[in-house]
Structures are given as C-alpha cells and as structure tokens.
Design an enzyme around this catalytic site. Structure first.
Site, PDB file in Angstrom:
ATOM      1  N   SER A  29      13.504  -1.743 -69.162  1.00 24.21           N
ATOM      2  CA  SER A  29      14.834  -1.933 -69.724  1.00 24.21           C
ATOM      3  C   SER A  29      15.000  -1.263 -71.086  1.00 24.21           C
ATOM      4  O   SER A  29      14.906  -0.055 -71.209  1.00 24.21           O
ATOM      5  CB  SER A  29      15.132  -3.433 -69.788  1.00 24.21           C
ATOM      6  OG  SER A  29      16.466  -3.664 -70.123  1.00 24.21           O
ATOM      7  N   ASP A  54      21.647  -1.854 -67.166  1.00 26.81           N
ATOM      8  CA  ASP A  54      22.255  -3.155 -66.860  1.00 26.81           C
ATOM      9  C   ASP A  54      22.952  -3.770 -68.073  1.00 26.81           C
ATOM     10  O   ASP A  54      23.477  -4.872 -68.001  1.00 26.81           O
ATOM     11  CB  ASP A  54      21.237  -4.133 -66.245  1.00 26.81           C
ATOM     12  CG  ASP A  54      20.112  -4.514 -67.191  1.00 26.81           C
ATOM     13  OD1 ASP A  54      20.045  -3.977 -68.316  1.00 26.81           O
ATOM     14  OD2 ASP A  54      19.281  -5.370 -66.797  1.00 26.81           O
ATOM     15  N   ASP A  57      17.863   0.977 -68.539  1.00 22.52           N
ATOM     16  CA  ASP A  57      17.969   0.807 -67.080  1.00 22.52           C
ATOM     17  C   ASP A  57      19.396   0.540 -66.620  1.00 22.52           C
ATOM     18  O   ASP A  57      19.628   0.255 -65.444  1.00 22.52           O
ATOM     19  CB  ASP A  57      17.017  -0.286 -66.577  1.00 22.52           C
ATOM     20  CG  ASP A  57      17.469  -1.685 -66.949  1.00 22.52           C
ATOM     21  OD1 ASP A  57      18.097  -1.848 -68.021  1.00 22.52           O
ATOM     22  OD2 ASP A  57      17.183  -2.637 -66.193  1.00 22.52           O
ATOM     23  N   ASP A  79      21.900   0.775 -71.826  1.00 24.57           N
ATOM     24  CA  ASP A  79      20.477   0.697 -72.175  1.00 24.57           C
ATOM     25  C   ASP A  79      19.666   1.494 -71.154  1.00 24.57           C
ATOM     26  O   ASP A  79      20.218   2.109 -70.238  1.00 24.57           O
ATOM     27  CB  ASP A  79      20.006  -0.758 -72.287  1.00 24.57           C
ATOM     28  CG  ASP A  79      19.976  -1.477 -70.948  1.00 24.57           C
ATOM     29  OD1 ASP A  79      20.695  -1.052 -70.024  1.00 24.57           O
ATOM     30  OD2 ASP A  79      19.237  -2.470 -70.815  1.00 24.57           O
TER      31      ASP A  79
END
Length: 444
Positions: free
Chosen positions: A102, A245, A243, A241
């Site tokens: 992430s 999400d 990833d 960000d």
C-alpha cells in the site's frame, strides 16, 4: 477464532527479504492457499501487484506454489487493489491475490487474498491456510498441475468499469486535473479513465521504476500535487496511494481535501439522489465536523475502529453502503467491494460537474476542527490509561470541551506508546488540552 500467526488485518506484510516476505515463504503460502482453495470451484487464482520491484519475485513464487497445488495462476500485472477485487469477481476466479504494501516504502511488501466475491477471505479459510503452512509441501500428480496465463486486457476492463460509475449524461470536458499516482498501481489506469471522460490531464507520479513508489508523492505526501495545481491553475488535484485504494484531493486554491470531506460530499450527493441506504460509517479518528455536518443532513453516523477492515465490518453489520477513513479509504459498496480511490474521486467529480461547483465550494459545510496528536512513550508495565490521575485529567478536559470538541486516548498495539488526540474548534485549546493529558500520562 484462533490466534493468527501470519495473517494480520491486511494479509501478510513486512520488509522484503526478511521473514515472512521471502520467496520461500511466498512459495509455501501459494501452495497452502492452493490446497485449501482447490477444494472449491474454478481452480483459478488471479494475481495482481503494485509497482515494487519485489513484486516480480513474489508473484513467481506464488505461481509455483499455486500450480504445485493444482490451481492455475492468472496474472493481471500492476493493478490497483480494488481492480483485483473487481476482476476476481468478473473473471469467476476462486480467489484474488494482491502483492502490495500500500502506502509503505518500496522495500516493504505484502500479500493479501480476496474471496471469489472480492471481499476478505473468511476467517475459517485463513485459519485453514495457516494450518497448512506448518505442514511439509507436496505436489499434485503431473496431470493435475496448474497452468499460468495472463489477462492482457485487464487494465482496459477496469478502466471501462470505472468509467461506468460516472453518469453518461455528464462529461469532464473543460476540467484541468492534476493526477498523482504515487508511481504506483494506478499509473496506467487513472489518467486514461479521466482523459476518456473528457478532462485535460497533467500527470505526476506516473513513472514507476520499482524503487520510487510513494516517494515524496501520492496520497501520503501531497506537496508536489499542491504545487502543480497552483502552478498551472488546475481545477482540482487527485492523489492516489501506491495500491490505489486511497484518495486525497487538492482544491484549486491548494487546500487539502481529506477522506472525511470526500466522504461528506459523496454522502450528500447520494442522499440527494435518493440512494443513501442507512447512514455513514467513519472511524474513531474521523473529524467531529464530519459527524456534525452529516447530522445536519439527518444522516446517521457510526464510528468503527481505525482500519478500512473495521469500517467495512460495521457497514455490513448495519446494512449500510458508504463508509471511509480520513486517510482516504472510501468504500462505496454499491460500486465496489473494497476501498477504491479512482471510483471515490469520480463520485466527487460527478458532484462538481453536476452542480457546476468547485471542490472548494463543495467542502464548505465541513470545516475540519484542528486535531492535535501527541505520542507519549512509557516505560512498559502498567497501562498509564488505567491511572486514576490520567482518568481525572481526561475527565476534566472532556468537561471543558463538552459540545465543541472531543478526546481520544489509545494504547499502541505495537510499541509502548499512548496516543493522545484532542480535537476542538479552538486550536489553542486543543493544543493546551492535549499537552495537559500528555503530561499526566508521562507522570503516571
């Protein structure tokens, strides 16, 4: 529920090269997951990743483990976490795997699984995988080995899905938008979505090299985005960000628009359209001004523990469809099964285009209260929050803030720290109150 040895709240995560983020553990994890999932239906597992260099190593190891257990691995390449959830569902895969850490630095990585429905794996499935990790590996007969393949148009499929959430009666024609993809998984998705909807796009953070994900860019560091928005006179800036999400935004004046403000805009628009089912879930860290603004609209608001997993759980418990965190995880269950930065940003852009209002105007009802956060280290042993002195000072501060602020005291789960948070309309009072409580914790 059994104690987890490997799976945390967001799968398995750590420093690359240190257990458990090693090729041998990823191989074993792929095999164990394959053995458990092979008892189900399609025998296909979808694998996506962000742009970290270690993703190549980990996806190859997972592939070897899965195929040894008799499952086929289907690669989608660099892909946002919510895209993997979506593609797992539409591809009718047995499960989805995301290789990502992430918003963390490039030398961290993680592995998490989605169910066939694009949601977190059930606890009993995770427990079964953990149990097999303690067993020696074996291999199915040669005729039963899995295969590896790739969905070449995976990005295009997700781009079309994202666009389908934006009303066909509207266009982003005339909007100048700066997009910061954190050199992460949205780098080849978000700019295409927005361009195809008509916007003029200026890209930053779209040149991943395996080592620069989240580095001075993206949702956790919006300075480059803010600078670019002001420099070119853009209408809005979007920061995802690593990833994909999470979403943070910047208005045309350079003001940060966080997850609480984004959640408010989406809640109000959903209410206006007559589609709001129940209320909105935030977290213990959600700003008090969000709660007040939602209350003024007659929208119920509940707080979950910090973490998108807990937000989703509380949404499901209540049958609600909208929730999120101030960090920018926004979950719209009518559109996807997990936090989705691109879809959340499109929901806000819909409101801007629909009402011909700037982002600055849309956030007018949520004037965020100043939040003061102080971390106080303690020597271990007795929890300072159980001290009568700390309780007395906290009660006194709460009384002083009644109706115009709140306090939150939490013990860190990973180190000997007490986190003191005070939120109040009056920034000076918030600072003074937080310092008072922190001093009591130190001297307890």
């Amino acid at each position: 529920m059994a104690e987890r040895k490997y799976f945390g709240t967001d799968g398995v995560r750590g420093k690359v090269g240190s257990f458990p983020i090693t090729p041998d553990f990823a191989l074993k994890l792929g095999w164990a997951a394959g053995k458990v999932l092979a008892t189900h239906g399609s025998k296909k597992v979808l694998i996506g990743k962000d742009t970290r260099i270690s993703g190549y190593m980990l996806e190859s190891a997972l592939e070897a483990g899965l195929t040894a257990a008799g499952l086929s691995a289907v690669f989608v390449g660099p892909m946002p976490t919510p895209a993997v959830a979506y593609l797992t569902r539409t591809f009718r895969a047995e499960a989805g795997v995301v290789i990502s850490a992430s918003h963390n630095p490039y030398d961290d990585n993680g592995i998490k699984f989605f169910s066939a429905e694009g949601t977190k794996l059930p606890d009993d499935v995770e427990e079964a995988i953990e149990a097999l990790l303690e067993q020696p590996m074996d291999c199915v007969e040669s005729a039963e080995l899995g295969k590896a393949s790739r969905i070449n148009d995976a990005a295009g499929r997700y781009i079309e899905f994202c666009k389908s959430t934006f009303p066909t009666s509207l266009s982003l024609e005339g909007y100048k938008i700066v997009v910061d993809c954190a050199h992460g998984a949205t780098y080849h998705i978000a700019p295409s979505v927005l361009r195809e909807l008509g916007a003029e796009i200026i890209e930053i953070g779209t040149k991943p090299n395996g080592l620069n994900i989240n580095e001075k860019c993206g949702a956790t560091d919006i300075e480059a985005l803010r600078h670019k928005v002001l420099e070119i006179g853009a209408d809005v800036g979007l920061a995802y960000d690593g990833d994909g999400d999470r979403i943070m935004m910047v208005d045309h004046l350079g003001n940060k628009v966080d997850g609480d403000q984004i959640l408010y805009i989406i809640a109000r628009e959903t209410l206006r359209a007559g589609h709001l089912k129940g209320g909105v879930v935030g977290t213990l860290m959600s700003n008090m001004s969000l709660e007040i603004a939602l209350k003024q609209l007659g929208i119920p608001f509940l707080r979950a523990n910090v973490g998108d997993r807990y937000v989703l759980e509380k949404m499901q418990e209540n049958g609600w469809k909208l929730g999120g965190e101030n960090s920018g995880h926004i979950i719209i269950l009518d559109k996807n099964t997990t936090g989705d930065g691109i879809i959340a940003s499109l929901a806000v852009l819909t409101a801007m285009a629909q009402h011909k209002l700037s982002l600055h105007e849309l956030t007018g009802a949520v004037k965020l209260f100043p939040q003061v956060l102080i971390n106080v280290r303690f020597a271990g042993g007795e929890n300072p929050l159980n001290s009568e002195k700390v309780k007395a000072v906290a009660a006194e501060v709460e009384q002083r803030l009644a109706g115009k602020g709140r306090i939150l005291l939490r013990k860190s789960g990973t180190e000997p720290l007490i986190r003191v948070m005070v939120e109040c309309e009056d920034a000076v009072l918030a600072q003074k109150s937080a310092e008072e409580i922190a001093e009591a914790v130190k001297n307890s």
